[in-house]
Design an enzyme around this catalytic site. Sequence first.
Site, short mmCIF file in Angstrom:
data_model
loop_
_atom_site.label_atom_id
_atom_site.label_comp_id
_atom_site.label_asym_id
_atom_site.label_seq_id
_atom_site.Cartn_x
_atom_site.Cartn_y
_atom_site.Cartn_z
N HIS A 57 6.15 29.19 -14.74
CA HIS A 57 6.86 30.40 -14.31
C HIS A 57 8.01 30.74 -15.28
CE1 HIS A 57 5.55 29.14 -9.96
NE2 HIS A 57 4.54 29.33 -10.78
N ASP A 98 12.08 29.34 -3.12
CA ASP A 98 10.65 29.64 -3.10
C ASP A 98 10.32 30.77 -2.13
OD1 ASP A 98 9.07 28.14 -5.03
OD2 ASP A 98 9.94 26.37 -4.10
N GLU A 107 14.12 30.30 -12.04
CA GLU A 107 13.04 29.36 -12.36
C GLU A 107 13.50 28.26 -13.31
OE1 GLU A 107 10.07 29.33 -11.14
OE2 GLU A 107 9.82 31.32 -10.28
N TYR A 136 7.04 22.25 1.36
CA TYR A 136 8.28 21.85 2.05
C TYR A 136 7.99 21.64 3.54
CZ TYR A 136 10.31 23.60 -2.28
OH TYR A 136 10.59 23.81 -3.61
N GLU A 149 4.19 30.03 -5.37
CA GLU A 149 5.48 29.92 -4.66
C GLU A 149 5.23 29.73 -3.16
OE1 GLU A 149 7.51 29.40 -6.80
OE2 GLU A 149 7.82 30.96 -8.28
N GLU A 170 6.54 25.33 -11.87
CA GLU A 170 7.74 26.10 -12.25
C GLU A 170 7.84 26.24 -13.78
OE1 GLU A 170 8.72 27.62 -9.91
OE2 GLU A 170 8.91 26.40 -8.12
N HIS A 230 4.39 26.28 -2.55
CA HIS A 230 5.61 25.45 -2.57
C HIS A 230 6.28 25.48 -1.19
CE1 HIS A 230 5.79 26.13 -7.22
NE2 HIS A 230 4.72 25.47 -6.83
#
Length: 355
Positions: free
Chosen positions: A235, A101, A198, A138, A131, A232, A134
């Site tokens: 994507h 990411d 992806e 995390y 992204e 995703e 994302h």
Amino acid sequence: MYKRKEKNMEEKMKMNPMFNPDGNDDVSARKIIKGQTTGLFNLNAVKYSWAKSLYQVMIGNFWVPEKVSGLKDDARMFHSDLSPQEQRAYKGILSFLIFLDSIQTVNLPHISDFISSPEVNLILAIQTYQEAIHSQSYATILESVVESKERDEIYYFWRSDSILLERNKYIGQIYENFINNQTDENFFRAVVANFLLESIYFYNGFAFFDTLVDKMKMLATGRVIAYIRRDELTHITIFANIIREIHNEFPAIYSEKIIMEMMNEAVKQEIAWSKHILGDRIPGMNEQTTRQYTQWLANNRLAMLNIGPLFPEAVTNPYKHLDRLQDPNSDKSNFFESTVVNYTQSSSMNGSWDF
Ligand SMILES: [Fe+2]
Ligand SMILES: [Fe+2]
């Protein structure tokens, strides 16, 4: 003919001008790359209707990781319920996803600089934003689930894991190649790399988190992962469409040979990495299921490009039983508290922004 094609592949791409008063934004003149855009986002004129549909889906998918509840339960479970092998896989897989990411957020604008259709630039900007979200998700997981000394271990897992380091370097290199030498071929390779990243690289990691959820472990992490996966999927579709448009409009740049070659390498690396990080030590996953899943996925992804299967023997998905965990909007799943993270439900956030 072959020679001419080879020569064309060496041609340099030109970045879109910031503003080109002599450009032409008419739909009839619009091209996926190498078009004569003025630089203006005229989104009332749309050539690529798939981009418009994807825009609507992507906007509808808006979510925020901070609203996913239950990460405290995961924190308790991480140390008490996961085996040392599962803990190691959790860390290594998160590390790889964090890398993917990160590199997507930084690299996508380089690709978009060469896409000469505002409706596609628009969705690439949304993809870039997703992204980055994302990456934030995390950080949210790491902040809640593991101890502070373990966070850096996860971010920098590749410092002590040579297999992960090699994988990360390989992916970074394909993107760098285009930045350093902007030929048609390097552009096409960068676009195919995006598609593979992806559509293949994330997926054994996703399957690992699904497998934990199936055993009622790390449910909140699983929910975050499911929201990421939903993004995703859009994507993958963006890049499959970009490749298809290049095929239509620039058949001399399109190369099925390059796609097959890169897909084959992606599958090989994905299987080797999964074997390394999962081995046969995670109940529900083993070398055989990983191989079959990766090959099955590859066939599936190639079909999106109207290419026949690379692995005709891999006809079934060994993780089919986990499908119910994949769609946050699915009625089949009671695993999501679908009310709290979606945009339409986020009115509680109104006024919470500090400027
Ligand atoms: Fe992502
Ligand atoms: Fe993505």
